[in-house]
Design a protein around this motif. Sequence first.
Motif, PDB file in Angstrom:
ATOM      1  N   ILE A 557       0.932  -1.148   0.151  1.00 11.02           N
ATOM      2  CA  ILE A 557      -0.031  -0.111  -0.079  1.00 11.02           C
ATOM      3  C   ILE A 557       0.827   1.280  -0.175  1.00 11.02           C
ATOM      4  CG2 ILE A 557      -1.982   1.267   1.060  1.00 11.02           C
ATOM      5  CD1 ILE A 557      -2.592  -1.466   2.664  1.00 11.02           C
ATOM      6  N   ASN A 558       0.610   2.136  -1.044  1.00 13.64           N
ATOM      7  CA  ASN A 558       1.477   3.411  -1.127  1.00 13.64           C
ATOM      8  C   ASN A 558       0.732   4.363  -0.276  1.00 13.64           C
ATOM      9  OD1 ASN A 558       3.332   2.298  -2.873  1.00 13.64           O
ATOM     10  ND2 ASN A 558       2.186   2.914  -4.605  1.00 13.64           N
ATOM     11  N   CYS A 559       1.403   5.693   0.083  1.00 14.31           N
ATOM     12  CA  CYS A 559       0.702   6.629   1.025  1.00 14.31           C
ATOM     13  C   CYS A 559      -0.404   6.949  -0.039  1.00 14.31           C
ATOM     14  CB  CYS A 559       1.819   7.721   1.171  1.00 14.31           C
ATOM     15  SG  CYS A 559       3.337   7.273   1.928  1.00 14.31           S
ATOM     16  N   PRO A 560      -1.294   7.524   0.812  1.00 10.75           N
ATOM     17  CA  PRO A 560      -2.474   8.323   0.257  1.00 10.75           C
ATOM     18  C   PRO A 560      -2.203   9.535  -0.430  1.00 10.75           C
ATOM     19  CG  PRO A 560      -2.972   8.096   2.639  1.00 10.75           C
ATOM     20  CD  PRO A 560      -1.411   7.536   2.250  1.00 10.75           C
ATOM     21  N   VAL A 561      -2.806   9.798  -1.602  1.00 11.94           N
ATOM     22  CA  VAL A 561      -2.962  11.209  -2.224  1.00 11.94           C
ATOM     23  C   VAL A 561      -4.418  11.666  -2.369  1.00 11.94           C
ATOM     24  CG1 VAL A 561      -0.783  10.494  -3.173  1.00 11.94           C
ATOM     25  CG2 VAL A 561      -2.901  10.050  -4.629  1.00 11.94           C
ATOM     26  N   VAL A 562      -4.076  13.095  -2.781  1.00 18.00           N
ATOM     27  CA  VAL A 562      -5.587  13.706  -2.928  1.00 18.00           C
ATOM     28  C   VAL A 562      -5.792  13.815  -4.238  1.00 18.00           C
ATOM     29  CG1 VAL A 562      -6.794  15.949  -2.431  1.00 18.00           C
ATOM     30  CG2 VAL A 562      -5.117  14.891  -0.643  1.00 18.00           C
ATOM     31  N   ASN A 563      -7.135  13.871  -4.705  1.00 19.42           N
ATOM     32  CA  ASN A 563      -7.568  14.085  -6.048  1.00 19.42           C
ATOM     33  C   ASN A 563      -7.839  15.390  -6.099  1.00 19.42           C
ATOM     34  OD1 ASN A 563      -7.562  11.380  -6.522  1.00 19.42           O
ATOM     35  ND2 ASN A 563      -9.420  10.947  -6.182  1.00 19.42           N
ATOM     36  N   TYR A 564      -7.435  16.027  -7.306  1.00 22.68           N
ATOM     37  CA  TYR A 564      -7.597  17.490  -7.525  1.00 22.68           C
ATOM     38  C   TYR A 564      -8.555  17.495  -8.846  1.00 22.68           C
ATOM     39  CZ  TYR A 564      -4.258  18.738  -4.297  1.00 22.68           C
ATOM     40  OH  TYR A 564      -3.069  18.872  -3.050  1.00 22.68           O
ATOM     41  N   TYR A 565      -9.097  18.620  -9.125  1.00 19.88           N
ATOM     42  CA  TYR A 565      -9.665  19.052 -10.387  1.00 19.88           C
ATOM     43  C   TYR A 565      -8.979  20.254 -10.964  1.00 19.88           C
ATOM     44  CZ  TYR A 565     -14.119  16.588 -10.188  1.00 19.88           C
ATOM     45  OH  TYR A 565     -15.330  15.484  -9.993  1.00 19.88           O
ATOM     46  N   GLU A 566      -8.911  20.312 -12.473  1.00 19.28           N
ATOM     47  CA  GLU A 566      -8.296  21.342 -13.052  1.00 19.28           C
ATOM     48  C   GLU A 566      -9.379  22.273 -13.499  1.00 19.28           C
ATOM     49  OE1 GLU A 566      -5.290  20.400 -15.982  1.00 19.28           O
ATOM     50  OE2 GLU A 566      -4.885  18.659 -15.132  1.00 19.28           O
ATOM     51  N   THR A 567      -9.146  23.580 -13.420  1.00 21.01           N
ATOM     52  CA  THR A 567     -10.079  24.629 -14.090  1.00 21.01           C
ATOM     53  C   THR A 567      -9.464  25.874 -14.469  1.00 21.01           C
ATOM     54  OG1 THR A 567     -12.352  25.783 -13.314  1.00 21.01           O
ATOM     55  CG2 THR A 567     -10.359  25.672 -11.721  1.00 21.01           C
ATOM     56  N   VAL A 568     -10.001  26.881 -14.428  1.00 17.13           N
ATOM     57  CA  VAL A 568      -9.527  28.182 -15.179  1.00 17.13           C
ATOM     58  C   VAL A 568     -10.079  29.114 -14.291  1.00 17.13           C
ATOM     59  CG1 VAL A 568      -9.049  27.360 -17.565  1.00 17.13           C
ATOM     60  CG2 VAL A 568     -11.208  28.459 -16.888  1.00 17.13           C
ATOM     61  N   ALA A 721      -5.984  30.697 -20.091  1.00 18.34           N
ATOM     62  CA  ALA A 721      -6.831  31.082 -19.421  1.00 18.34           C
ATOM     63  C   ALA A 721      -6.548  31.292 -17.722  1.00 18.34           C
ATOM     64  CB  ALA A 721      -8.142  30.431 -19.582  1.00 18.34           C
ATOM     65  N   LYS A 722      -5.367  31.392 -17.286  1.00 16.71           N
ATOM     66  CA  LYS A 722      -4.945  31.202 -16.140  1.00 16.71           C
ATOM     67  C   LYS A 722      -5.469  29.959 -15.315  1.00 16.71           C
ATOM     68  CE  LYS A 722      -4.922  36.288 -15.094  1.00 16.71           C
ATOM     69  NZ  LYS A 722      -5.384  37.414 -14.257  1.00 16.71           N
ATOM     70  N   PRO A 723      -4.859  28.798 -15.893  1.00 17.18           N
ATOM     71  CA  PRO A 723      -5.421  27.542 -15.286  1.00 17.18           C
ATOM     72  C   PRO A 723      -4.947  27.433 -13.818  1.00 17.18           C
ATOM     73  CG  PRO A 723      -3.333  27.237 -16.634  1.00 17.18           C
ATOM     74  CD  PRO A 723      -3.727  28.706 -16.887  1.00 17.18           C
ATOM     75  N   THR A 724      -5.786  26.676 -13.331  1.00 18.28           N
ATOM     76  CA  THR A 724      -5.310  26.486 -11.648  1.00 18.28           C
ATOM     77  C   THR A 724      -5.923  25.011 -11.465  1.00 18.28           C
ATOM     78  OG1 THR A 724      -5.510  27.256  -9.448  1.00 18.28           O
ATOM     79  CG2 THR A 724      -7.414  27.584 -10.745  1.00 18.28           C
ATOM     80  N   LEU A 725      -5.875  24.713 -10.051  1.00 16.48           N
ATOM     81  CA  LEU A 725      -6.337  23.493  -9.364  1.00 16.48           C
ATOM     82  C   LEU A 725      -7.538  23.731  -8.473  1.00 16.48           C
ATOM     83  CD1 LEU A 725      -3.107  21.288  -8.734  1.00 16.48           C
ATOM     84  CD2 LEU A 725      -4.590  21.184 -10.829  1.00 16.48           C
ATOM     85  N   GLN A 726      -8.318  22.793  -8.428  1.00 11.09           N
ATOM     86  CA  GLN A 726      -9.406  22.821  -7.383  1.00 11.09           C
ATOM     87  C   GLN A 726      -9.256  21.845  -6.362  1.00 11.09           C
ATOM     88  OE1 GLN A 726     -13.266  22.791  -9.193  1.00 11.09           O
ATOM     89  NE2 GLN A 726     -13.375  25.013  -9.574  1.00 11.09           N
ATOM     90  N   GLU A 727      -9.056  22.105  -5.091  1.00  8.54           N
ATOM     91  CA  GLU A 727      -8.834  21.065  -4.143  1.00  8.54           C
ATOM     92  C   GLU A 727     -10.091  20.845  -3.213  1.00  8.54           C
ATOM     93  OE1 GLU A 727      -5.789  22.318  -1.265  1.00  8.54           O
ATOM     94  OE2 GLU A 727      -6.761  24.118  -1.023  1.00  8.54           O
ATOM     95  N   PRO A 728     -10.096  19.566  -2.695  1.00 12.73           N
ATOM     96  CA  PRO A 728     -11.383  19.188  -1.986  1.00 12.73           C
ATOM     97  C   PRO A 728     -11.168  19.707  -0.452  1.00 12.73           C
ATOM     98  CG  PRO A 728      -9.902  17.372  -2.313  1.00 12.73           C
ATOM     99  CD  PRO A 728      -9.344  18.390  -3.208  1.00 12.73           C
ATOM    100  N   VAL A 729     -12.288  20.148   0.036  1.00 10.54           N
ATOM    101  CA  VAL A 729     -12.226  20.791   1.450  1.00 10.54           C
ATOM    102  C   VAL A 729     -13.164  20.061   2.254  1.00 10.54           C
ATOM    103  CG1 VAL A 729     -12.379  22.923   2.812  1.00 10.54           C
ATOM    104  CG2 VAL A 729     -11.566  23.114   0.409  1.00 10.54           C
ATOM    105  N   TYR A 730     -12.753  19.814   3.313  1.00  4.98           N
ATOM    106  CA  TYR A 730     -13.627  19.138   4.639  1.00  4.98           C
ATOM    107  C   TYR A 730     -14.100  20.312   5.283  1.00  4.98           C
ATOM    108  CZ  TYR A 730     -11.727  14.422   4.037  1.00  4.98           C
ATOM    109  OH  TYR A 730     -11.135  13.077   3.714  1.00  4.98           O
ATOM    110  N   LEU A 731     -15.350  20.034   5.835  1.00  4.13           N
ATOM    111  CA  LEU A 731     -15.958  20.743   6.994  1.00  4.13           C
ATOM    112  C   LEU A 731     -15.578  19.976   8.282  1.00  4.13           C
ATOM    113  CD1 LEU A 731     -17.651  23.305   8.141  1.00  4.13           C
ATOM    114  CD2 LEU A 731     -19.492  21.938   7.634  1.00  4.13           C
ATOM    115  N   VAL A 732     -14.892  20.757   9.020  1.00  5.46           N
ATOM    116  CA  VAL A 732     -14.364  19.710  10.440  1.00  5.46           C
ATOM    117  C   VAL A 732     -15.135  20.358  11.698  1.00  5.46           C
ATOM    118  CG1 VAL A 732     -12.556  19.292  11.924  1.00  5.46           C
ATOM    119  CG2 VAL A 732     -12.138  19.630   9.523  1.00  5.46           C
ATOM    120  N   ASP A 733     -15.715  19.633  12.306  1.00 11.54           N
ATOM    121  CA  ASP A 733     -16.534  19.802  13.535  1.00 11.54           C
ATOM    122  C   ASP A 733     -15.741  19.398  14.783  1.00 11.54           C
ATOM    123  OD1 ASP A 733     -18.491  20.512  15.501  1.00 11.54           O
ATOM    124  OD2 ASP A 733     -19.942  19.128  14.739  1.00 11.54           O
ATOM    125  N   VAL A 734     -15.188  20.182  15.548  1.00 14.78           N
ATOM    126  CA  VAL A 734     -14.124  19.822  16.849  1.00 14.78           C
ATOM    127  C   VAL A 734     -15.124  20.126  17.857  1.00 14.78           C
ATOM    128  CG1 VAL A 734     -12.198  20.016  17.865  1.00 14.78           C
ATOM    129  CG2 VAL A 734     -12.361  20.532  15.480  1.00 14.78           C
TER     130      VAL A 734
END
Length: 841
Positions: A557-568, A721-734
């Motif tokens: 098992i390799n280390c987990p990585v995050v999925n991203y989206y590409e956008t502009v 068109a100024k490409p960038t990434l979209q990253e996933p975000v958690y809502l954390v309740d502490v």
Amino acid sequence: MVNFNTGQIHDLMSKVDNIRNISVIAHVDHGKSTVIDCLATEVSTILPAKAGGGRYMDTHADEQERGITIKSTVIPMYFKLSDDQMEDISTKEHGNGFLINLVNSPGHAELSSEVTAALRITDGALVIVDAITGMSVQTETMFHQALSELVKPVVMINRIDHAMLKAEFSQEKLYQSFARVVENVNFSISAYQGEEATGNPIVSPELGTVAFGSALHGWAFTLRQFAVRYSKQFGINRTKIIEKLWGENYFNATTKEWSTKSADTSGNRQDRAFNMLVLDPIYKIYELAMNSRKDEALAFAAKLDIALTSEERDTTSKALLKVIMHKFLPAAEALMEMICIHLPSPKKAQLYRCDYLYEGPTDDESATGIRNCDPNGPLMFYVSKLLPASDMRRFYAFGRVFSGTVSPGMRVRIQGPDYVPGNRKDLHIKPIQRTVFMVGRGVTDLDHCSAGNIVSLVGIDQFLLKSGTLTTSDTAHNMKTIKFSVSPVMQVAVGVQDPKNLPNLLEGLKRLSRSDPCIHVSVSESGEYTIAGAGELYLEACLSDLENDYARVPIIINCPVVNYYETVQATSSLTCMSKSANKHNRIYMQAAPISDELTKAIEEEEINPHGDAKERARRMANDFEWDSNEARKIWCFAPDDKGPNILVNSTAGIQYLDEIKDMCCGGLQAAAHSGPCAGEKIRGCRFNIMDVVLHADSIHRGNAQIMPTMRAVIYASMLSAKPTLQEPVYLVDVQCPSSLNTSICSVFSHRRGQVIEVNTHSSSMCNVKAYLPVAESFGFTAYLRSATAGQAFPQMVFDHWSTMNGDVTDPADKINAICRAIRKRKGVGENVPTYGKYHEL
């Protein structure tokens, strides 16, 4: 208590008005499994003495080891209402015996796909809320999912013992905590949906749709029970009493008068009726039993007409407390009464759920059968998920009969999610081998099962990937595909230590993919086998299943990585052009971002390629500020014909353009699966075809010329068109002590987090809500507990995709580093290309 046999099950299944299909949903550690243990005593599946600690529904080894629910399970229960309780039931012709099919599902945020699958086949939901902390982020997420499926809720406010013994709530403070929970639940309902869909989903203690109790100590009550007790004691109508037991109603014990004010005319304090008539006897039992005043406790129990055996009278302290409270207010009695009276039968629920569940015309024979819950109509069976059999090689098709009757040997049309009426794609016609009734840890064979019931089928699992529709009608459409509230935002690559075990790994991955509604298994560009899931715990559970149950070989098992989206981030700085390989065709294009609101509407299928184009254009013009003429020229959505990327024909008077439309759409579908910056999926982009130059001879503008050109010009337009990434975000309740607010905010700031809300729900405890990028969540729980000496407990649920600021092409920028790491992992070269690689002059 009832021991089922097949004959009794058949008899109960045929009485559809007396069936209740319910899900139990709650935040992790709010006592869901303990509540189910209490209810399970009604069918002799466990001994009453074990109620509150048996965790009967946790059938998986990982569940018992971790102490949390991971997989959904179902258990049938039987309950008989008394003649008095039957007064509140509208349909009485089938007697007072009720079959309750209870589906237990996980409370952890990362496992909520199991909750979604359970909600599809149930009509009601028992929502369990902690008396102190109230509605958590995850409870609210699952609650909204239930409302979107038109599932009617009832509520149990649990862990009152914790509020009384550990938090030392006064009676008034406990009442205010109850009132806050009820208010928050109803606010969530009214904010998400109106009352018209399911009749009246608003919950209220006066209506009997809110129960209070302690599942750990085996007791619970509704106001109806106390109203019945006091109506017999004082000879007053039950309906009048129940209205006085909640809200701003006070009773003066001296003058015997009711008031809506907490003080009388002389300024003397009056007791709230709920505190005086409901909470006071409960508090007194707790005080006497826990303070070793055994004789007084036994005397008070006798005063309440609680009969104890000699063995029960010999108990002391907490054991005596549990015995008295369980006999005074048995939890199963209160909850079963609430479920049977206030949650709908399949026959009633399918009247209003049919239009939501069925994709086809509302008046065809299948829709009519579903709406009427007709056992003699065409079979309509929805498979919500596949449950692994004991050998982990085959699967039970777990679901619900919405119309008709299913039986072994019946030949059915197995329609997968991609089935289109009139087409043979994703369609199989096969016989059913067995029909079985799931009973927690075992199964019981049935010779038939009629509409309104939850059952499992054997022999069709090889023709389904995850879910599907089974029918006997040649004209039937599919039941709607489930929408999940979580996304596969993390992934790990897996391999085998010994190459000869690779076939076992591949077969195990196939089984794993089918066993979970939201797991994604794929092969990366570098040839690695990847598993994508909703979070660390989710992936950990899946990998454990893969190694121990499905593949049964040691895995790497390799280390987990995050999925991203590409956008502009902006409109293309120039009109990009690409030529076909034969240099005879040219496509000119510009890219532009789509608003977050429109992107979300497309993902939720509020805007889609189906339906009337003019109506869609009108909606986009009114709600999302699109030009209506351009909205009518949308060619396709991508990826998979329904994703949040749009291809628009902005040209005019181009010859032969219609002949290459499908090729252009195919080019976008291919490009949307793998963007130019990091090879991730594209999200939230609009591609405008500005001009096209085509060769007059069709042989020179075929698929091999147009599709690669289309893909190249899409990449060029994005990179300009100024490409960038979209990253996933958690809502954390502490959940934490109030004194730790500063420390927690500091922890979030170190992880690129953003605190958005702090709620204090008692003098010493509070809840902190914050956004946290998924990429920063690895090891976050351990880091937070280390910084707070183990006093803070976080829960994370996927919330949204956030556009990252920065320049993808700048080697010094963080986004560039992320892209290079992804490209290196995928084996496509580290350097991020510029638009010049695809744009031609």
